[in-house]
Design an enzyme around this catalytic site. Structure first.
Site, PDB file in Angstrom:
ATOM      1  NE  ARG A 251      29.122 -36.514  50.537  1.00  0.00           N
ATOM      2  CZ  ARG A 251      27.857 -36.717  50.193  1.00  0.00           C
ATOM      3  NH1 ARG A 251      27.380 -36.239  49.059  1.00  0.00           N
ATOM      4  NH2 ARG A 251      27.064 -37.393  51.002  1.00  0.00           N
TER       5      ARG A 251
ATOM      6  NE  ARG B 299      23.203 -34.024  52.285  1.00  0.00           N
ATOM      7  CZ  ARG B 299      23.653 -35.038  51.561  1.00  0.00           C
ATOM      8  NH1 ARG B 299      24.826 -35.574  51.851  1.00  0.00           N
ATOM      9  NH2 ARG B 299      22.944 -35.518  50.557  1.00  0.00           N
TER      10      ARG B 299
ATOM     11  CG  HIS C  96      25.042 -39.221  54.726  1.00  0.00           C
ATOM     12  ND1 HIS C  96      24.424 -40.400  54.380  1.00  0.00           N
ATOM     13  CD2 HIS C  96      25.136 -38.496  53.568  1.00  0.00           C
ATOM     14  CE1 HIS C  96      24.142 -40.391  53.083  1.00  0.00           C
ATOM     15  NE2 HIS C  96      24.585 -39.268  52.572  1.00  0.00           N
TER      16      HIS C  96
ATOM     17  CG  HIS D 280      21.397 -37.349  55.105  1.00  0.00           C
ATOM     18  ND1 HIS D 280      20.042 -37.099  55.189  1.00  0.00           N
ATOM     19  CD2 HIS D 280      21.703 -37.301  53.789  1.00  0.00           C
ATOM     20  CE1 HIS D 280      19.558 -36.920  53.971  1.00  0.00           C
ATOM     21  NE2 HIS D 280      20.559 -37.037  53.106  1.00  0.00           N
TER      22      HIS D 280
ATOM     23  CD  GLU E 106      20.344 -34.795  45.773  1.00  0.00           C
ATOM     24  OE1 GLU E 106      21.482 -34.686  46.257  1.00  0.00           O
ATOM     25  OE2 GLU E 106      19.880 -35.864  45.346  1.00  0.00           O
TER      26      GLU E 106
END
Length: 522
Positions: free
Chosen positions: A363, A271, A328, A225, A112
């Site tokens: 994060r 992100r 998100h 997100h 990811e």
């Protein structure tokens, strides 16, 4: 009145991990707003990050976490979490939790965004949250779960949290007393019109803690997100980052790849970078798509996303999924120490509602479920060793009654948050938004009793308070870092690297005042 040793507010992964790790002789009650599986944890499509592969190491996971968090993370905690991650997964496997396997029988590890190695453990493809929640619920049979209970006040006596007030499905007030009260209420996604979050996630845990005098920290750091399914002008659900990990890329209708030359990691950049890039194109009137045509067996690998697309009439045979960024995850929250203890005695916070410092300014993907498992176990170790104390049985309510206050329409609040305190912010819009929020008598909402308010009004009140805290924090941080982007201060400022914005509300002799503690302190 109902008494317990440990009272947990919320029923996600962090809450259930804590409950299952507490000794069986400890009386545990879990209060949840709707059903136990109605929160964000059950919706989590991504997996759990852990350096399991023989060529991977926890120190690589550690460095990736710091990079994503723009080096504002609590390094000691990050080190401990990333080192414990493989054993947490192993422990769950031994206890019966099933994870996806490769053909050789080893755990299947995905990639990811912002990860330097394949280290994401999944269960059921893109249904990890649902599978893990099912496992944890079976493991917490000794805990009593009370559903459809909206907690609206933390009871604090002599500087110690002794319980909560909640309204049941009939709107009746219930009082729960406990030796230890744990907030595990999740984040604040529903403050925004575009979000991946469950309907229940409105930032109420943050508002509860602030009203009770607990410190909250760094609420300006909110992760958007990059890829939420966008149909008919609305967000219809999350399209997991794992899809890009499998080779999907972001494109315009004409095939232009928008992340090319933007970041060395391209479509798997952190992100905040991907979200800001998409936002720029949307502002220019361009719809952005996720191109999945190169992913073999997409429907098999991503059954949840496939079902969501089919339900929203997205033709997957064309391979283009329309997306938009949305709220998100919040990296800030109720400030805690390394074990989840807040600034109010016997009040704890774990999971997304907590600010532990692990995530820093942004994060890293699939560190959220990991954080819940890590802190649930960590706090249980402390509570298991704590000598039981007698709960207070007499409650004195000193809050003055609230006068007549007007509340905004929930949808209007969400739209204004998205516009003024969303992906891109600036001083002018933040100040205007703050003034609008304060026009609803924020000080009254914070300091007065809300006993007589309906559950629906209480939710809007908590949204207003948390939106106000986010906006104030965003206005104070005059730089861009991680999940906080200021168009008028577009770069990171080294002078802000070690600074935290800590907000606290206190009442003395019936007077309201607010402290901005260490907006410039380390």
């Amino acid at each position: 009145m109902i008494h317990s040793d440990v009272l947990i507010i919320g029923s996600g992964v962090a809450a259930l991990q804590l409950a299952r790790k507490l000794s069986c002789d400890i009386n545990v009650i879990i209060l949840t707003k709707l059903k136990a599986t109605d929160g964000n944890s059950n919706l989590a499509q991504g997996g759990i990050a852990a350096a399991i592969d023989i060529e991977d190491r926890p120190d690589k996971h550690y460095l990736d976490t710091l990079e994503a968090g723009r080096y504002t993370n609590d390094r000691e905690l990050v080190k401990e979490m990333t080192e414990m991650a493989p054993s947490l997964i192993k422990e769950m496997v031994c206890d019966g939790c099933t994870f996806d396997r490769a053909k050789d029988g080893s755990l299947l590890l995905g990639l990811e965004g912002a990860h330097s190695h394949n280290r994401i453990v999944h269960s059921g493809g893109d249904a990890t949250g649902k599978k893990v929640m099912k496992f944890l619920l079976k493991e917490t049979m000794h805990a009593r779960i009370i559903e459809e209970m909206v907690v609206y006040e933390l009871l604090v006596k002599d500087g110690r949290c002794i319980g909560v007030k909640g309204k049941d499905k009939h709107g009746e007030t219930n009082i729960f007393l406990a030796n230890h009260v744990v907030l595990a209420t999740g984040g604040l996604g529903q403050l925004y019109s575009f979000t991946s979050n469950a309907e229940t996630v409105v930032g109420d845990g943050i508002a509860l803690a602030y009203r009770a005098g607990a410190e909250v920290a760094d609420l300006e750091f909110i992760q958007f997100h990059p890829t939420l399914l966008f149909v008919d002008g609305k967000c219809q659900g999350l399209v997991s980052e794992a899809v890009r990990g499998e080779g999907a890329f972001l494109t315009l209708q004409d095939g232009t790849r928008i992340m090319k030359n933007v970041h060395p990691m391209g479509d798997l950049a952190p992100r905040h970078i991907v979200s800001q890039t998409i936002f720029d194109y949307l502002q220019a009137g361009e719809q952005v798509f996720l191109d999945v045509r190169h992913i073999k067996e997409f429907t098999k690998k991503f059954p949840t996303i496939t079902k969501m697309c089919e339900e929203n009439r997205v033709n997957l045979s064309k391979g283009l999924i329309p997306i938009v960024p949305g709220c998100h995850f919040v990296m800030g929250g109720v400030k805690t120490d390394h074990y989840g203890r807040t600034s109010v005695k016997n009040l704890y916070a774990i999971g997304e509602v907590a600010y532990t410092g692990i995530h820093g300014a942004n994060r890293l993907a699939s560190n959220s479920l990991l954080e819940g498992l890590f802190f649930g176990k960590r706090l249980a170790e402390i509570l298991n060793q704590t000598v039981k104390q007698a709960s207070y049985s007499i409650i004195e309510t000193s809050s003055r009654e609230m006068g007549t206050v007007s509340l905004p329409d929930k949808a209007v609040l969400q739209e204004k948050m998205m516009k003024h305190a969303g992906i891109v912010r600036n001083k002018k819009h933040l100040q205007e938004h703050l003034e609008w929020l304060e026009s609803f008598q924020i000080k009254e909402l914070i300091s007065c009793s809300i006993d007589e308010k309906s559950k629906e009004d209480i939710q809007v009140i908590f949204m207003l308070i948390t939106a106000w805290l986010v906006t104030k924090s965003a206005l104070l941080r005059e730089e861009s870092r991680g999940g906080h982007f200021r168009g008028d201060f577009p770069s990171e400022d080294k002078g802000w690297l070690e600074k935290k914005i800590i907000l606290k509300h206190e009442q003395e002799q019936g007077d309201f005042y607010e402290q901005i503690k260490a907006a410039f302190a380390t």
